[in-house]
Design an enzyme around this catalytic site. Structure first.
Site, mmCIF file in Angstrom:
data_model
loop_
_atom_site.group_PDB
_atom_site.id
_atom_site.type_symbol
_atom_site.label_atom_id
_atom_site.label_comp_id
_atom_site.label_asym_id
_atom_site.label_seq_id
_atom_site.Cartn_x
_atom_site.Cartn_y
_atom_site.Cartn_z
ATOM 1 N N ASN A 11 57.522 69.797 42.224
ATOM 2 C CA ASN A 11 57.448 68.993 43.450
ATOM 3 C C ASN A 11 57.243 67.522 43.066
ATOM 4 O O ASN A 11 56.151 67.136 42.662
ATOM 5 C CB ASN A 11 56.263 69.508 44.292
ATOM 6 C CG ASN A 11 55.999 68.646 45.520
ATOM 7 O OD1 ASN A 11 56.829 67.831 45.915
ATOM 8 N ND2 ASN A 11 54.839 68.837 46.139
ATOM 9 N N TRP A 12 58.308 66.749 43.209
ATOM 10 C CA TRP A 12 58.237 65.338 42.804
ATOM 11 C C TRP A 12 57.432 64.499 43.803
ATOM 12 O O TRP A 12 57.160 63.329 43.550
ATOM 13 C CB TRP A 12 59.640 64.741 42.675
ATOM 14 C CG TRP A 12 60.475 65.326 41.572
ATOM 15 C CD1 TRP A 12 60.117 66.313 40.697
ATOM 16 C CD2 TRP A 12 61.814 64.944 41.208
ATOM 17 N NE1 TRP A 12 61.143 66.567 39.824
ATOM 18 C CE2 TRP A 12 62.208 65.745 40.113
ATOM 19 C CE3 TRP A 12 62.731 64.011 41.711
ATOM 20 C CZ2 TRP A 12 63.461 65.638 39.508
ATOM 21 C CZ3 TRP A 12 63.974 63.904 41.109
ATOM 22 C CH2 TRP A 12 64.337 64.705 40.019
ATOM 23 N N LYS A 13 57.126 65.053 44.950
ATOM 24 C CA LYS A 13 56.446 64.313 46.035
ATOM 25 C C LYS A 13 57.215 63.005 46.313
ATOM 26 O O LYS A 13 58.436 62.995 46.177
ATOM 27 C CB LYS A 13 54.986 64.055 45.669
ATOM 28 C CG LYS A 13 54.271 65.314 45.170
ATOM 29 C CD LYS A 13 52.788 65.173 45.146
ATOM 30 C CE LYS A 13 52.182 66.374 44.441
ATOM 31 N NZ LYS A 13 50.783 66.542 44.708
ATOM 32 N N HIS A 97 52.887 72.486 52.695
ATOM 33 C CA HIS A 97 52.150 71.838 51.603
ATOM 34 C C HIS A 97 50.918 71.134 52.184
ATOM 35 O O HIS A 97 50.979 70.529 53.252
ATOM 36 C CB HIS A 97 53.044 70.838 50.866
ATOM 37 C CG HIS A 97 52.434 70.374 49.587
ATOM 38 N ND1 HIS A 97 51.448 69.418 49.550
ATOM 39 C CD2 HIS A 97 52.640 70.754 48.302
ATOM 40 C CE1 HIS A 97 51.080 69.234 48.284
ATOM 41 N NE2 HIS A 97 51.793 70.030 47.509
ATOM 42 N N GLU A 99 49.548 68.429 51.567
ATOM 43 C CA GLU A 99 49.673 66.996 51.864
ATOM 44 C C GLU A 99 50.364 66.783 53.210
ATOM 45 O O GLU A 99 50.153 65.755 53.862
ATOM 46 C CB GLU A 99 50.407 66.281 50.711
ATOM 47 C CG GLU A 99 49.480 66.145 49.513
ATOM 48 C CD GLU A 99 50.171 66.008 48.176
ATOM 49 O OE1 GLU A 99 51.371 65.702 48.124
ATOM 50 O OE2 GLU A 99 49.478 66.221 47.161
ATOM 51 N N GLU A 176 47.706 77.371 46.589
ATOM 52 C CA GLU A 176 47.429 75.997 46.189
ATOM 53 C C GLU A 176 46.067 75.569 46.723
ATOM 54 O O GLU A 176 45.983 75.012 47.836
ATOM 55 C CB GLU A 176 48.507 75.073 46.764
ATOM 56 C CG GLU A 176 49.875 75.281 46.166
ATOM 57 C CD GLU A 176 50.533 73.953 45.866
ATOM 58 O OE1 GLU A 176 50.837 73.691 44.705
ATOM 59 O OE2 GLU A 176 50.687 73.158 46.794
ATOM 60 N N GLY A 182 46.263 67.654 42.267
ATOM 61 C CA GLY A 182 46.212 66.253 41.844
ATOM 62 C C GLY A 182 44.844 65.802 41.365
ATOM 63 O O GLY A 182 44.614 64.604 41.196
ATOM 64 N N SER A 221 47.084 71.198 39.531
ATOM 65 C CA SER A 221 46.778 70.635 38.203
ATOM 66 C C SER A 221 47.235 71.522 37.052
ATOM 67 O O SER A 221 46.532 71.640 36.049
ATOM 68 C CB SER A 221 45.277 70.320 38.103
ATOM 69 O OG SER A 221 44.922 69.331 39.048
ATOM 70 N N GLY A 242 53.054 69.630 40.565
ATOM 71 C CA GLY A 242 53.199 68.287 41.133
ATOM 72 C C GLY A 242 53.329 67.253 40.029
ATOM 73 O O GLY A 242 54.391 67.071 39.439
ATOM 74 N N GLY A 243 52.223 66.606 39.688
ATOM 75 C CA GLY A 243 52.220 65.491 38.734
ATOM 76 C C GLY A 243 52.978 65.782 37.447
ATOM 77 O O GLY A 243 53.779 64.949 36.989
HETATM 78 C C1 PEP Z 1 51.399 70.100 44.294
HETATM 79 O O1 PEP Z 1 51.718 69.010 44.717
HETATM 80 O O2 PEP Z 1 51.777 71.105 44.883
HETATM 81 C C2 PEP Z 1 50.551 70.186 43.114
HETATM 82 C C3 PEP Z 1 50.159 71.367 42.711
HETATM 83 O O3 PEP Z 1 50.211 69.002 42.500
HETATM 84 P P1 PEP Z 1 49.518 68.836 41.057
HETATM 85 O O4 PEP Z 1 50.267 69.725 40.098
HETATM 86 O O5 PEP Z 1 49.676 67.386 40.727
HETATM 87 O O6 PEP Z 1 48.096 69.245 41.205
#
Ligand code: PEP
Length: 262
Positions: A11-13, A97, A99, A176, A182, A221, A242-243
């Site tokens: 997920n590039w957000k 999600h 966010e 999640e 994050g 993470s 994500g990141g």
């Molecule tokens: C996400 O955005 O779904 C996520 C899990 O982010 P991260 O890996 O950065 O915690």
């Protein structure tokens, strides 16, 4: 013990540009042979969908969007519909999600109402043949109050009640925990395994075949160096990243960890 193919979703957000997307896509594609046993999908910002489709077509990597409207068309400024996703060859879509839940249109809505909207989005994606990846997880407050299972059961039950358990056979779930997203503070493999097992058993009450088949991803993470112990758990079938999905080498390491665990 049923064997489920692992899935790693990146997920590039709201990150990147067309030039950084090109570098990222090239970096992942050149190493794609090293994670052939895992399914991999990328979720760019929607404005880069066409670029991602052009780069990934003909490869084993799929793509999708980070959200979709529960409506098919009409006066919904800024929204993207499931038929539009089909226009760009999307296989998957992320739904619910945290966010989106916490930051956007969803503001002010009761969590229960939100769960019903997520169930509607799920239904729309399924009708259009797009595989929904439904994100579920507890907030830091809910975590502290020991409400993890309650929060997860509420959304799962609504999705099943609204769409029937058979619809889950064409879906993916992602646990999640919001406190892990994050933050650099991943859930332990044991904690995540317990929650994944709870989700699978909840589905098993309705349909054992679907329970054994459905992929349940962990997100929060995940990095190259903690992916393998998470993915080695029996009910963790890959990750939502994500990141770490913004760095080709780091993301590839995670895909390899999933691939070797098959
Ligand atoms: C996400 O955005 O779904 C996520 C899990 O982010 P991260 O890996 O950065 O915690």
């Amino acid at each position: 013990m049923p064997v489920r193919k692992p899935l790693v979703a990146g997920n590039w957000k709201m990150n990147g540009s067309s030039s950084s997307a090109k570098i990222l896509l090239d970096g992942i594609l050149t190493q794609a042979k090293s994670f052939q046993s895992a399914d991999v999908a990328l979720f760019p910002p929607s404005v880069y969908l066409q670029q991602v489709q052009a780069a990934l077509s003909g490869s084993a990597i799929s793509w999708g969007t980070q959200n979709l409207s529960q409506f098919k068309h009409g006066a919904y400024t800024g929204e993207i519909s499931a038929p539009m996703l089909n226009d760009f060859g999307c296989k998957y879509v992320l739904i619910g999600h945290s966010e989106r839940r916490c930051l956007y249109a969803e503001i002010g809505l009761d969590q229960l109402v939100l769960d019903y909207i997520i169930a509607e989005k799920y239904s729309m994606a399924s009708q259009e043949g797009i595989i929904p990846i439904i994100c579920i997880g507890e907030s830091p407050e809910e975590h502290a109050q020991g409400k993890t299972e309650e929060v997860i059961a509420r959304l799962l039950d609504i999705v099943i009640e609204q769409n029937g358990v058979s619809a889950l056979s064409q879906a993916v779930l992602a646990y999640e925990p919001v406190w892990a997203i994050g933050t650099g503070k991943s859930a332990t493999p044991e904690w995540a395994q317990d929650v994944h097992s709870f989700m699978r058993e909840r589905i098993r009450k309705h349909d054992p075949v679907t329970a054994d088949k459905i992929q349940i991803l962990y997100g929060g993470s995940v990095k190259g160096d903690n992916a393998a112990p998470l993915f080695s758990m029996p009910d963790i079938d890959g990750g939502l990243i994500g990141g770490a999905s913004l760095d080709a080498d780091e993301f590839v390491k995670i895909c390899q960890a999933a691939s070797f665990n098959l």
